[in-house]
Design a protein around this motif. Structure first.
Motif, mmCIF file in Angstrom:
data_model
loop_
_atom_site.group_PDB
_atom_site.id
_atom_site.type_symbol
_atom_site.label_atom_id
_atom_site.label_comp_id
_atom_site.label_asym_id
_atom_site.label_seq_id
_atom_site.Cartn_x
_atom_site.Cartn_y
_atom_site.Cartn_z
ATOM 1 N N ASP A 80 62.538 58.905 14.673
ATOM 2 C CA ASP A 80 61.661 59.266 13.553
ATOM 3 C C ASP A 80 61.542 60.785 13.423
ATOM 4 O OD1 ASP A 80 59.617 58.492 11.488
ATOM 5 O OD2 ASP A 80 58.333 59.630 12.834
ATOM 6 N N LYS A 116 63.710 63.018 14.448
ATOM 7 C CA LYS A 116 65.003 63.539 13.991
ATOM 8 C C LYS A 116 65.167 63.348 12.495
ATOM 9 C CE LYS A 116 69.976 63.209 14.868
ATOM 10 N NZ LYS A 116 71.030 62.524 15.670
ATOM 11 N N ASP A 117 64.742 62.170 11.999
ATOM 12 C CA ASP A 117 64.823 61.909 10.561
ATOM 13 C C ASP A 117 63.929 62.874 9.784
ATOM 14 O OD1 ASP A 117 65.630 60.034 8.283
ATOM 15 O OD2 ASP A 117 63.456 59.892 8.182
ATOM 16 N N ARG A 118 62.727 63.125 10.304
ATOM 17 C CA ARG A 118 61.832 64.063 9.631
ATOM 18 C C ARG A 118 62.412 65.474 9.627
ATOM 19 N NH1 ARG A 118 55.689 62.567 11.720
ATOM 20 N NH2 ARG A 118 55.632 60.415 10.946
ATOM 21 N N LEU A 121 65.620 66.325 9.688
ATOM 22 C CA LEU A 121 66.725 66.388 8.729
ATOM 23 C C LEU A 121 66.205 66.435 7.296
ATOM 24 C CD1 LEU A 121 69.240 63.859 10.346
ATOM 25 C CD2 LEU A 121 69.320 66.360 10.404
ATOM 26 N N ARG A 122 65.142 65.659 7.023
ATOM 27 C CA ARG A 122 64.563 65.687 5.678
ATOM 28 C C ARG A 122 63.956 67.048 5.365
ATOM 29 N NH1 ARG A 122 63.707 60.723 3.162
ATOM 30 N NH2 ARG A 122 64.276 58.900 4.413
ATOM 31 N N ALA A 123 63.291 67.636 6.356
ATOM 32 C CA ALA A 123 62.688 68.960 6.143
ATOM 33 C C ALA A 123 63.762 70.010 5.899
ATOM 34 C CB ALA A 123 61.835 69.333 7.356
ATOM 35 N N ALA A 177 66.743 69.428 4.641
ATOM 36 C CA ALA A 177 67.315 69.166 3.318
ATOM 37 C C ALA A 177 66.393 69.676 2.215
ATOM 38 C CB ALA A 177 67.572 67.666 3.151
ATOM 39 N N ASP A 178 65.082 69.468 2.387
ATOM 40 C CA ASP A 178 64.129 69.964 1.383
ATOM 41 C C ASP A 178 64.148 71.488 1.321
ATOM 42 O OD1 ASP A 178 63.407 67.391 0.801
ATOM 43 O OD2 ASP A 178 61.635 67.379 2.107
ATOM 44 N N GLU A 202 66.667 73.407 2.045
ATOM 45 C CA GLU A 202 67.911 73.829 1.405
ATOM 46 C C GLU A 202 67.837 73.631 -0.103
ATOM 47 O OE1 GLU A 202 71.802 75.279 1.046
ATOM 48 O OE2 GLU A 202 70.289 75.406 2.639
ATOM 49 N N ASN A 203 67.221 72.527 -0.545
ATOM 50 C CA ASN A 203 67.061 72.300 -1.984
ATOM 51 C C ASN A 203 66.167 73.353 -2.621
ATOM 52 O OD1 ASN A 203 68.671 70.001 -1.888
ATOM 53 N ND2 ASN A 203 66.942 68.633 -1.547
#
Length: 216
Positions: free
Chosen positions: A75, A77-79, A81-83, A85-86, A88-89
């Motif tokens: 969980d 690690k997923d958070r 990666l999402r952070a 990605a956000d 970078e966006n």
């Protein structure tokens, strides 16, 4: 006076039970012989406070704890990666907005300048062709106006503003504004045949649509 009593034997009161003593010794020897090393180890293990037995549910609790930690790790690690990605966006969006701001900051100014370019073009086209071809002051005047128009267009193009001449191209509603339709069998339907007013683009956007006539 003579003592006629029988002399007391010093060992007279000592009671000897040979059979009892021998039997007891034999029984104790048998008891000692019956104690095996395995019995001693079991007895020592049962009396040792450090040899506490593991509870029946201990293995299951440890397995559940490991599974819970693994799930939390996934969980987190997923958070992460999402952070990332956000972030970078957000960075890309900010960079795109900055580029758009730099590119389209002169939109209003460019819109005013294309009107000046239109007036220069009208000034040239208003002169009769015979006057523009004759030598003398009219030719010099026309050459000066044409040079001014070219310099203005070059300055606009340096800031991303380009003039459109869509004659012969396919009608594009994003860049053209149809003023009328004409019958022209020599070209496909939807082809721009006449340009009433040239259009301009700034970057990838339309600054002003070209007013055109389209073949039906």
């Amino acid at each position: 006076m003579t003592n006629n009593s029988t002399p007391r034997n010093p060992h007279h009161n000592r009671q000897i039970h040979p059979h009892h003593t021998q039997g007891g010794t034999h029984q104790e020897r048998q008891d000692v012989e019956r104690v095996t090393p395995e019995d001693s180890a079991r007895e020592a293990a049962s009396e040792s406070p450090d040899a506490a037995s593991v509870p029946p549910g201990g293995a299951e609790d440890a397995h559940d704890a490991i599974a819970r930690l693994v799930a939390e790790n996934v969980d987190l690690k997923d958070r992460l990666l999402r952070a990332l990605a956000d972030a970078e966006n957000v960075r890309r969006r900010a960079e795109r907005e900055l580029n758009d701001m730099r590119q389209y900051a002169v939109t209003k100014f460019a819109g005013d300048m294309v009107n000046v370019a239109d007036n220069l073009e009208r000034a040239i086209s208003s002169l009769p062709s015979e006057l523009r071809g004759n030598a003398g002051p009219f030719k010099t005047f026309v050459a000066g106006v044409e040079l001014t128009e070219k310099e203005l267009l070059r300055s606009l193009e340096a800031h991303g503003v380009k003039k459109l001449d869509p004659t012969g191209s396919r009608f594009d509603p994003h860049l053209h504004e149809a003023m009328f339709q004409v019958q022209d069998p020599s070209v496909p339907s939807g082809t721009v045949t006449t340009v009433v007013q040239p259009g301009y683009t700034i970057g990838s956007r339309s600054l002003r649509p070209a007013k055109v006539g389209v073949a039906s």
